[in-house]
Design an enzyme around this catalytic site. Sequence first.
Site, PDB file in Angstrom:
ATOM      1  N   PHE A 157     -35.852  34.165  36.701  1.00 54.60           N
ATOM      2  CA  PHE A 157     -36.395  33.086  35.861  1.00 54.60           C
ATOM      3  C   PHE A 157     -37.909  32.931  35.985  1.00 54.60           C
ATOM      4  CE2 PHE A 157     -36.368  30.694  39.840  1.00 54.60           C
ATOM      5  CZ  PHE A 157     -37.510  29.933  39.712  1.00 54.60           C
ATOM      6  N   LYS A 181     -30.705  42.134  30.378  1.00 53.98           N
ATOM      7  CA  LYS A 181     -29.995  40.874  30.671  1.00 53.98           C
ATOM      8  C   LYS A 181     -31.035  39.909  31.244  1.00 53.98           C
ATOM      9  CE  LYS A 181     -28.363  38.483  33.400  1.00 53.98           C
ATOM     10  NZ  LYS A 181     -28.834  37.084  33.608  1.00 53.98           N
ATOM     11  N   GLU A 184     -30.705  33.578  32.506  1.00 53.55           N
ATOM     12  CA  GLU A 184     -30.050  32.593  31.647  1.00 53.55           C
ATOM     13  C   GLU A 184     -30.754  31.237  31.704  1.00 53.55           C
ATOM     14  OE1 GLU A 184     -29.218  33.728  34.501  1.00 53.55           O
ATOM     15  OE2 GLU A 184     -27.755  32.536  35.588  1.00 53.55           O
ATOM     16  N   CYS A 289     -42.976  35.291  43.330  1.00 50.52           N
ATOM     17  CA  CYS A 289     -42.541  36.136  44.446  1.00 50.52           C
ATOM     18  C   CYS A 289     -43.739  36.604  45.249  1.00 50.52           C
ATOM     19  CB  CYS A 289     -41.766  37.339  43.937  1.00 50.52           C
ATOM     20  SG  CYS A 289     -42.787  38.457  42.994  1.00 50.52           S
ATOM     21  N   GLU A 389     -36.592  31.382  51.972  1.00 54.31           N
ATOM     22  CA  GLU A 389     -37.554  31.459  50.869  1.00 54.31           C
ATOM     23  C   GLU A 389     -37.466  30.132  50.128  1.00 54.31           C
ATOM     24  OE1 GLU A 389     -36.747  34.272  47.693  1.00 54.31           O
ATOM     25  OE2 GLU A 389     -38.880  34.389  47.210  1.00 54.31           O
TER      26      GLU A 389
HETATM   27  P1  NAD Z   1     -31.561  35.243  41.049  1.00 54.78           P
HETATM   28  O1  NAD Z   1     -31.269  36.321  42.008  1.00 54.78           O
HETATM   29  O2  NAD Z   1     -30.819  33.968  41.167  1.00 54.78           O
HETATM   30  O3  NAD Z   1     -31.294  35.755  39.541  1.00 54.78           O
HETATM   31  C1  NAD Z   1     -31.780  37.013  39.122  1.00 54.78           C
HETATM   32  C2  NAD Z   1     -30.823  37.568  38.085  1.00 54.78           C
HETATM   33  O4  NAD Z   1     -29.536  37.762  38.692  1.00 54.78           O
HETATM   34  C3  NAD Z   1     -30.622  36.644  36.900  1.00 54.78           C
HETATM   35  O5  NAD Z   1     -30.640  37.407  35.712  1.00 54.78           O
HETATM   36  C4  NAD Z   1     -29.252  36.022  37.149  1.00 54.78           C
HETATM   37  O6  NAD Z   1     -28.547  35.773  35.965  1.00 54.78           O
HETATM   38  C5  NAD Z   1     -28.536  37.074  37.956  1.00 54.78           C
HETATM   39  N1  NAD Z   1     -27.591  36.486  38.924  1.00 54.78           N
HETATM   40  C6  NAD Z   1     -27.664  35.259  39.505  1.00 54.78           C
HETATM   41  N2  NAD Z   1     -26.645  35.081  40.361  1.00 54.78           N
HETATM   42  C7  NAD Z   1     -25.909  36.204  40.326  1.00 54.78           C
HETATM   43  C8  NAD Z   1     -24.722  36.638  41.002  1.00 54.78           C
HETATM   44  N3  NAD Z   1     -24.100  35.851  41.875  1.00 54.78           N
HETATM   45  N4  NAD Z   1     -24.264  37.877  40.745  1.00 54.78           N
HETATM   46  C9  NAD Z   1     -24.885  38.686  39.877  1.00 54.78           C
HETATM   47  N5  NAD Z   1     -26.011  38.313  39.188  1.00 54.78           N
HETATM   48  C10 NAD Z   1     -26.510  37.101  39.424  1.00 54.78           C
HETATM   49  O7  NAD Z   1     -33.155  35.004  41.109  1.00 54.78           O
HETATM   50  P2  NAD Z   1     -33.987  33.879  40.381  1.00 54.78           P
HETATM   51  O8  NAD Z   1     -33.736  32.579  41.063  1.00 54.78           O
HETATM   52  O9  NAD Z   1     -33.824  33.973  38.910  1.00 54.78           O
HETATM   53  O10 NAD Z   1     -35.477  34.375  40.722  1.00 54.78           O
HETATM   54  C11 NAD Z   1     -36.148  34.034  41.897  1.00 54.78           C
HETATM   55  C12 NAD Z   1     -36.015  35.122  42.942  1.00 54.78           C
HETATM   56  O11 NAD Z   1     -36.525  36.350  42.437  1.00 54.78           O
HETATM   57  C13 NAD Z   1     -36.828  34.843  44.207  1.00 54.78           C
HETATM   58  O12 NAD Z   1     -36.072  35.239  45.314  1.00 54.78           O
HETATM   59  C14 NAD Z   1     -38.055  35.719  44.046  1.00 54.78           C
HETATM   60  O13 NAD Z   1     -38.692  36.076  45.256  1.00 54.78           O
HETATM   61  C15 NAD Z   1     -37.458  36.899  43.375  1.00 54.78           C
HETATM   62  N6  NAD Z   1     -38.455  37.676  42.666  1.00 54.78           N
HETATM   63  C16 NAD Z   1     -38.841  38.859  43.217  1.00 54.78           C
HETATM   64  C17 NAD Z   1     -39.812  39.611  42.595  1.00 54.78           C
HETATM   65  C18 NAD Z   1     -40.250  40.921  43.185  1.00 54.78           C
HETATM   66  O14 NAD Z   1     -40.897  41.686  42.498  1.00 54.78           O
HETATM   67  N7  NAD Z   1     -39.932  41.208  44.432  1.00 54.78           N
HETATM   68  C19 NAD Z   1     -40.380  39.168  41.396  1.00 54.78           C
HETATM   69  C20 NAD Z   1     -39.943  37.960  40.856  1.00 54.78           C
HETATM   70  C21 NAD Z   1     -38.970  37.221  41.503  1.00 54.78           C
END
Ligand code: NAD
Length: 505
Positions: A157, A181, A184, A289, A389
Amino acid sequence: MATSKSPSVPTVKLLIDGQFIESTSGDWQDVINPATQEVLARVPMATPAELDAAVASAKAAFQSWRHTAIGTRTRIFLKYQQLIRENMDELAAILTAEQGKTLADAQGDVFRGLEVVEHASATGNLQMGEMANNVAAGVDTYTLLQPLGVCAGITPFNFPAMIPLWMFPMAIATGNTFVLKPSEQDPMVTMRLVELAMEAGVPPGVLNVVHGGRDVVNGICDHEDIKAVSFVGSTAVGTHVYQRATQAGKRAQCMMGAKNHSVVLPDAHREQTLNALAGSAFGAAGQRCMALPVVVLVGEADQWLDDLVAKAKTLTVNAGHEPDTDVGPLISRAALNRVTGLIETGVQEGARLLLDGRNPSVPGYPEGNFIGPTIFSQVTPEMSVYREELFGPVLCVLRVDTLEEAIALVNRNPNGNGTAIFTRSGAAARHFQEHIDVGQVGINVPIPVPVPLFSFTGSRGSKLGDLGPFGKQVITFYTQTKTVTARWFDEDPAAGAVNTTITLK
Ligand code: NAD
């Protein structure tokens, strides 16, 4: 998550086979403005049949797209970058409304993705093989970097423009077809970018979009016609995606969670460093991140603490679209409750709360998910505020006596996404650069996200998979190398061969 039933709320569409279509799903989620709680749209959790249709379309399109000339593919991205520039203000406004970050940050989010689109338009220079002439008498060996097939991307997100643009432009420019994908929680700006990609000339089926959460992601990991998965998001989900996708025989790259440290030496430029620390810890409400939520003050830099608190107090908490906002709302109520709870835990565990940003007064936005800059000192590595985090505007301050201790502390943390050192000493900076085990290193640069000439990296718990998104590494990720060894015989009529010398008439 509550779901609005109002027919006046727009729905987010799927993109399948070049058509923006309404999902038949019975499972929908609200997209909510985090400053006001207004329901902006409803997003479907796509059905298994819809995912199958998206993959089937991408699979069919691959048969011709893979043979499309490099110039034809990359020219689309030349047009696309122009369309993104022309629509920058609209894209930023959509992004701010659904994600909460300031308009300036939203423009930055789009711009950092735009840079990857520009890079995609030059893919022809990168997708070149190698050739060795006369590896044996009359024999040459050369390599072809050929696309894989259907690739998929799963995005978080916090950068709903930049991270989708890390993925599909490079995958498509290298000759693959794609199923995206988006998050959401804020899919609307992503969809506007997808519309512009289609307007730029991406052919039907080459780019498809399905929405959803866990089930759709698992469906992508398991789908036999998807060859590679690129994921950006939390460590827990990324680890699951990596294991599931690779067990199903796919290539995978997962960019995951972070806990980035800045290391401040006492000789650093004071004003520049304080500005950098405040901007990188609290900007985008700490939901980057590459944010710097941990400051390690070395030796006498300890005396900067009061100035750091004073600097944080100057930041304005408000809705992202309001002028002069520094810190917008968190993405959701759940995120607000989580961060608020972790601050309370920090107090209970003995960290000293120097600045408490909970429950800030934000006139005009009583329902917003706001939390102001928050600073803890006397933090130890055992505390939850250090280990978790937080993904909020919360800064943990630790102090050590030497640079070596600071390096050891950073290297002991399980995450290795980004770090920065602030110093006037070239020798100290170089020592840090050599000994730190972190993917992205800033030297007097707080958020060192590389430009797309390079790849995004990450070490230890922040990344799974060898290759990063964008840059040269992603060409390797999205292609397979075919090695050709060829011999052509000279025609020799005296030896009985047919003389096939072509005579041009
Ligand atoms: P998230 O892991 O909750 O969601 C990421 C994606 O996974 C979304 O599309 C979501 O729909 C899907 N998802 C969520 N729960 C799931 C599950 N149980 N099973 C399968 N898919 C699932 O992450 P977020 O909250 O959207 O984003 C923040 C996180 O992303 C932080 O941890 C941040 O550090 C990380 N991030 C990392 C980078 C990087 O380059 N290392 C860049 C941006 C964000």
